[in-house]
Design a protein around this motif. Structure first.
Motif, short mmCIF file in Angstrom:
data_model
loop_
_atom_site.label_atom_id
_atom_site.label_comp_id
_atom_site.label_asym_id
_atom_site.label_seq_id
_atom_site.Cartn_x
_atom_site.Cartn_y
_atom_site.Cartn_z
N GLN A 1 -0.67 -13.64 -0.88
CA GLN A 1 -0.57 -12.99 0.30
C GLN A 1 -1.36 -11.85 0.38
OE1 GLN A 1 -0.66 -13.04 3.52
NE2 GLN A 1 1.58 -13.79 3.62
N THR A 2 -1.79 -11.43 1.52
CA THR A 2 -2.68 -10.46 1.67
C THR A 2 -1.86 -8.87 1.62
OG1 THR A 2 -2.38 -10.28 4.04
CG2 THR A 2 -4.48 -11.45 3.38
N ASN A 3 -2.39 -8.07 1.04
CA ASN A 3 -1.82 -6.87 0.65
C ASN A 3 -0.85 -6.31 1.96
OD1 ASN A 3 -1.13 -4.61 -1.17
ND2 ASN A 3 -1.95 -3.15 0.56
N ASP A 4 -1.45 -6.52 3.22
CA ASP A 4 -0.74 -5.91 4.34
C ASP A 4 0.42 -6.85 4.90
OD1 ASP A 4 -2.41 -7.86 5.31
OD2 ASP A 4 -2.75 -7.24 7.21
N LYS A 5 0.47 -8.11 4.55
CA LYS A 5 1.52 -8.70 5.02
C LYS A 5 2.61 -9.18 3.88
CE LYS A 5 -1.14 -11.86 8.19
NZ LYS A 5 -1.33 -13.16 8.62
N SER A 6 2.17 -8.77 2.60
CA SER A 6 3.09 -8.88 1.38
C SER A 6 4.23 -7.90 1.51
CB SER A 6 2.18 -8.72 0.18
OG SER A 6 3.27 -8.88 -1.11
N ILE A 7 5.57 -8.35 0.92
CA ILE A 7 6.49 -7.61 0.61
C ILE A 7 6.12 -6.47 -0.47
CG2 ILE A 7 8.16 -9.02 1.75
CD1 ILE A 7 9.39 -9.68 -1.00
N PHE A 8 4.98 -6.82 -1.44
CA PHE A 8 4.73 -6.02 -2.30
C PHE A 8 3.43 -5.20 -2.11
CE2 PHE A 8 6.81 -10.13 -4.12
CZ PHE A 8 8.00 -9.43 -4.59
N LYS A 9 3.01 -4.16 -2.99
CA LYS A 9 2.13 -3.42 -2.97
C LYS A 9 1.40 -2.89 -4.26
CE LYS A 9 4.59 1.08 -2.35
NZ LYS A 9 4.64 2.20 -1.63
N TRP A 10 0.38 -2.57 -4.50
CA TRP A 10 -0.04 -2.10 -5.71
C TRP A 10 0.17 -0.55 -5.68
CZ3 TRP A 10 -1.76 -3.00 -10.25
CH2 TRP A 10 -2.56 -1.98 -11.05
N ASP A 11 0.77 -0.10 -6.86
CA ASP A 11 1.28 1.21 -7.09
C ASP A 11 0.36 1.84 -8.15
OD1 ASP A 11 2.50 3.72 -7.08
OD2 ASP A 11 4.05 2.87 -8.59
N GLY A 12 -0.50 2.78 -7.72
CA GLY A 12 -1.63 3.24 -8.53
C GLY A 12 -1.06 4.28 -9.69
N ALA A 13 0.08 4.70 -9.19
CA ALA A 13 0.69 5.80 -10.37
C ALA A 13 1.03 5.04 -11.45
CB ALA A 13 1.66 6.53 -9.60
N THR A 14 1.68 3.88 -11.23
CA THR A 14 2.23 3.10 -12.58
C THR A 14 1.24 1.93 -12.76
OG1 THR A 14 3.47 1.93 -10.79
CG2 THR A 14 4.45 3.75 -11.60
N ASN A 15 0.23 1.64 -12.16
CA ASN A 15 -0.64 0.54 -12.15
C ASN A 15 0.31 -0.61 -12.55
OD1 ASN A 15 -2.74 2.00 -12.61
ND2 ASN A 15 -2.45 2.68 -14.48
N GLN A 16 1.08 -0.80 -11.40
CA GLN A 16 2.03 -2.13 -11.42
C GLN A 16 2.13 -2.67 -9.84
OE1 GLN A 16 3.37 -3.71 -13.86
NE2 GLN A 16 2.83 -2.23 -15.27
N VAL A 17 2.30 -3.73 -9.32
CA VAL A 17 2.76 -4.39 -8.25
C VAL A 17 4.19 -3.92 -8.08
CG1 VAL A 17 2.91 -6.44 -6.69
CG2 VAL A 17 0.90 -5.98 -8.35
N VAL A 18 4.66 -3.17 -6.85
CA VAL A 18 5.96 -2.92 -7.02
C VAL A 18 6.45 -3.43 -5.33
CG1 VAL A 18 5.92 -1.01 -8.57
CG2 VAL A 18 5.30 -0.67 -5.87
N GLU A 19 7.73 -3.51 -5.26
CA GLU A 19 8.10 -3.83 -3.74
C GLU A 19 7.70 -2.51 -2.89
OE1 GLU A 19 12.08 -6.28 -3.89
OE2 GLU A 19 12.41 -4.49 -5.03
#
Length: 847
Positions: free
Chosen positions: A627-645
């Motif tokens: 899914q595209t980042n804008d439509k996803s329920i997740f996002k990239w978190d640069g602070a933790t280098n993880q995909v988070v809710e």
């Protein structure tokens, strides 16, 4: 039945009474006969004001049963009701002319497995009866109304002018099978055998055959009753013989005991079936023979340890199913159910709840053969009606929404008895459910709960009751009793059930268990089912430790299954739902149904299917969703280098519908894409065009979803892992432009019996055969040869194109054509046309 917190069902052989308990005469060469009565009917859809049985002959059209007239119509947002899927009701008439040769010593019956609903039946102008409930079987003795050696006419009126009489799609008409049964006047009546196995060891099983014998002669009869138990190869494994006399015009019940050595048990993995063949011998002549299919197994529910089948602890991995199946509506060919059940089985599903009504005989037959446990449910409403447009208290009273509640007081016992007598020989059935979320219809329960009429700001789904059990009880006791008392009705239904079968527990689906445990309702139940109340599992076990508890209606989400896994005392769950169903769609046009299924309307797999398969199946599984980042329920978190809710912790409170994801790798260059992988592998690597994007462990993800953030580029994205030393992988490939329509079927050989079906799937693909799921086109099917087009579908919940067609617009580049064989052998050729796309004809052999 409860003792030391354990509900033990030590019996279990239950089987299927073939052809309503009668062997086919053509196969056995004996007087009993069950004639397939589905052919050569005529149908007329009438104006409600027209009550004539004859009407203009031009209004009649030929039909083969089973038949659902509502699904033949167009969806209508104006004249239709979302509660029942925006399809119409009306009044339908059926008629059939037939001849039959009944001897002076014979009886004849007409048997209906289900008419929806309010059915009236006439034979040769004489009214045989009325049957209001659309889900229960019924039959009539027609012996005295037949014309001797001449033509007969049977007519059936089905009145579904109350076209919003349910909270889901019901269908309309004679939507289940019909049989004409003939037998000797000395006979086993319909549903007259009951096979149990009260004792089972590794070395032997005691088979008890309870057999009714009816004598309709006006003289006493002496006969010999022989019952033989046959294994799957037809070998005799045990035998019992009785010699009896029976008085004129009377009925007796005989019990025969048979020992089966080294029994093979019926189990979800190996559903072994035996057949008990019962013969009536008079004056050394065989006058009747009856087959009862059954299985040998035992189970128990333990309030602390959960469910055990044949001595093994087993989690119930169940789904709820309504009785419709997409484009065929309620008149579902057996092959359609077989395909759908097979797909669910592949995901690890081992149990079905028939929500919220008895199933067809053929459906239960398949569950016996395929190894599904079945909770069969009787009713959705009891003394008080449910609002068909809402689940809680009545908000509107109008003619079209009046349903079974109008008939419950008079008909409940008859309908319950008919269901149990027909179905108690099925080894698949392991629970009888007397009702579904009945508490909504008794205001005392809702008001006493504390959830709904206080200044409480909490959440019903995720929080404990806001008041104590003592306060709940006080509020309940202080409330007005009303005309009917829920607990008393529950006790009555439970009593009626146990009069016919004490080998299975009685349960119900409780929506307000915090109240029901305190008011006598739960006392009527052997196993208590919780509806969307996993937050109360610990509460229920602590406060009512002697009651086995399980989830009977739960969300198709990881958090629901996690709650079951963490609690040995919870036997399992039934998810809402296994398959999308029409109805419960008020105000959502063009959404025509409820989209909470693991499969869609066409029986295609949805993302939630793959999540549950990763949880329920031992087979290694990888599914990639994007899914595209804008439509996803997740996002990239640069602070933790993880995909988070985007909303932390949201996964723990996800409800019925899976979040929006795609099953393709086809975006704009440099789009930021969230890749989700649903898998049961403990470690997984993601690769883009052969380059590793990292290895992750499942234990890193509390929501059980592997996640990566990936800048999009064309090519191939692959999930890869190891299972038992073997590499497992799954890829999505960027397609090029649409090139062809690929036609496939799982069944390219049909029996020319006018029942067998073939599901033809059309998928738009590129030149390399990669599916294209981002562009839709209208597809037109052509069929040559002897086959009936039952209809088309694309699985989408917003597809309101006519089912009765040979063309439609695709969904995710895909469409389904359903074909049914005729009685004529043929080579069937299917082609598909969509603009300039190429297609290779698909050949299906009907023989």
């Amino acid at each position: 039945m409860l003792k030391s917190k354990v509900l033990v069902i030590i019996f279990y052989s239950l089987g299927f009474f073939f052809s309503e308990g009668f062997a086919q005469a053509s196969e056995k060469n004996i007087p009993n006969e069950v004639q397939d009565f589905n052919f050569d009917w005529e149908f007329s859809l009438r104006n409600p004001a027209d009550s004539s049985k004859t009407a203009n002959v031009d209004n009649w059209k030929p039909v083969k049963l089973p038949h659902d007239w509502s699904v033949e119509a167009s969806f209508d947002s104006i004249k239709g009701e979302g509660a029942t899927g925006y399809l119409p009701g009306g009044i339908g008439w059926y008629k059939k002319e037939f001849s039959t040769d009944i001897g002076k010593d014979e009886k004849a019956y007409i048997y209906f497995d289900g008419n929806y609903n309010n059915a009236e039946v006439w034979l040769n102008g004489t009214k045989l009866g009325f049957h209001p409930y659309g889900y229960t079987p019924h039959y009539y003795d027609i012996t005295d109304y037949l014309n001797s050696a001449s033509e007969n006419e049977i007519m059936v009126k089905v009145d579904r002018t109350r076209y919003a009489d349910s909270r889901w799609y019901t269908g309309s008409g004679i939507y289940r099978n019909v049989s004409l049964i003939t037998t000797n006047k000395l006979h086993v009546p319909i549903w007259g055998t009951f096979i149990t196995t009260p004792e089972i060891t590794d070395k032997e099983a005691i088979v008890n055959a309870q057999i009714q014998i009816k004598n309709d002669f006006q003289r006493r009869k002496e006969f010999k009753l022989i019952t033989e138990v046959l294994d799957a190869d037809g070998k005799i494994k045990g035998k019992a013989t009785s010699t009896k006399r029976i008085a004129p015009e009377s009925e007796i019940t005989l019990n025969q005991e048979i020992i089966v050595n080294n029994p093979q048990l019926w189990d979800i993995e190996s559903p072994y079936l035996y057949i008990a063949v019962t013969s009536i011998i008079e004056d050394n002549k065989l006058i009747g023979q009856y087959e009862t299919r059954f299985g040998i197994r035992q189970f128990k529910f333990d309030a602390d340890k959960g469910f055990f089948l044949n001595g093994k602890n087993l989690k119930i991995k169940g789904v709820n199913l309504h009785h419709d199946a997409g484009l065929v509506g309620a008149a579902v060919p057996e092959g359609v159910w077989e395909r759908r059940l097979k797909i669910l089985k592949e995901a690890g599903v081992n149990a079905i709840r028939t929500a919220h009504n008895p199933a067809s005989k053929e459906f239960l037959h398949l569950c016996d053969e395929m190894g599904f446990l079945v909770q069969e449910e009787f009713f959705d409403e009891w003394d008080n009606p449910k609002d068909k447009r809402f689940n809680q208290k009545e908000r509107s009273v109008d003619y079209i929404t009046r349903g079974y509640g109008e008939h419950f007081q008079e008909w409940a016992r008859r309908d319950l008895r008919a269901t149990i007598l027909r179905d108690r020989n099925h080894p698949s059935i392991f629970q009888w459910s007397i009702g579904n979320e009945i508490e909504w219809t008794y205001p005392r329960y809702r008001n006493a709960s504390g959830y709904f009429n206080m200044n409480w700001q909490g959440n019903y789904f995720w929080e404990l009751p806001p008041i104590t059990p003592q306060q709940i009880k006080e509020r309940f006791d202080e409330s007005e009793e009303g005309k009917y008392v829920l607990a008393e009705t529950a006790k009555k239904l439970s009593k009626w059930t146990k009069e016919l079968d004490t080998t299975r527990p009685v349960t119900a689906n409780l929506i307000l268990p915090s109240v029901s445990h305190l008011t006598g309702y739960a006392d009527a139940l052997d196993v208590v089912g919780y509806s969307y109340r996993r937050v109360l599992y610990d509460y229920g076990h602590e406060n009512y430790p002697d009651k086995p508890i399980m989830g009977t209606e739960n969300l198709p989400q990881w958090h629901e299954w996690k709650a079951v896994l963490e609690r040995p005392f919870i036997s399992g769950t039934f998810l809402w739902t296994g398959i999308d169903y029409m109805g419960e769609a008020n105000g959502n046009w063009p959404v025509k149904g409820t989209l909470s299924g693991l499969l869609d309307f066409a029986g295609f797999k949805k993302p939630s299917y793959h999540m549950m398969k990763s949880l329920w199946s031992e087979e290694p599984h990888i599914y990639i969703a994007t899914q595209t980042n804008d439509k996803s329920i997740f996002k990239w978190d640069g602070a933790t280098n993880q995909v988070v809710e985007k909303k932390p912790g949201a996964w723990e409170h996800a409800l019925w519908f899976w979040h929006d994801v795609n099953e393709h790798w086809d975006y704009k260059v440099n789009d930021s894409i969230i890749v989700e992988v649903y898998s049961n592998l403990e470690e997984l690597e993601l690769l883009l065009n052969g380059q590793s994007l990292g290895v992750k462990k499942l234990s890193q993800f509390p929501d059980h979803i592997y996640k990566w953030a990936v800048p999009y580029e064309k090519g191939e994205i692959t999930g890869k892992g190891l299972k038992n030393g073997k590499t497992i992988w799954k890829s999505l490939v960027t397609p090029t432009q649409a090139y062809a329509i690929k036609l496939t079927t799982e069944n390219d050989t049909l029996q020319a019996n006018a029942y067998d079906v073939s599901h033809v799937v059309a998928q738009i693909v590129d030149k390399a055969g990669n599916p294209i799921k981002t562009k839709e086109q209208n597809i037109e099917f052509s069929v040559e040869g002897e086959a009936k087009v039952l209809g088309v579908d694309n699985g989408s919940g917003t597809n309101v194109q006519d089912y009765q067609s040979n063309s439609l617009k695709t969904n995710q580049g895909k469409a389904l054509l359903l074909l049914q064989a005729t009685k004529e052998p043929s080579v069937i050729t299917v082609t598909a046309k969509a603009g300039s796309l190429k297609t290779e004809p698909l050949k299906i052999i009907s023989q």
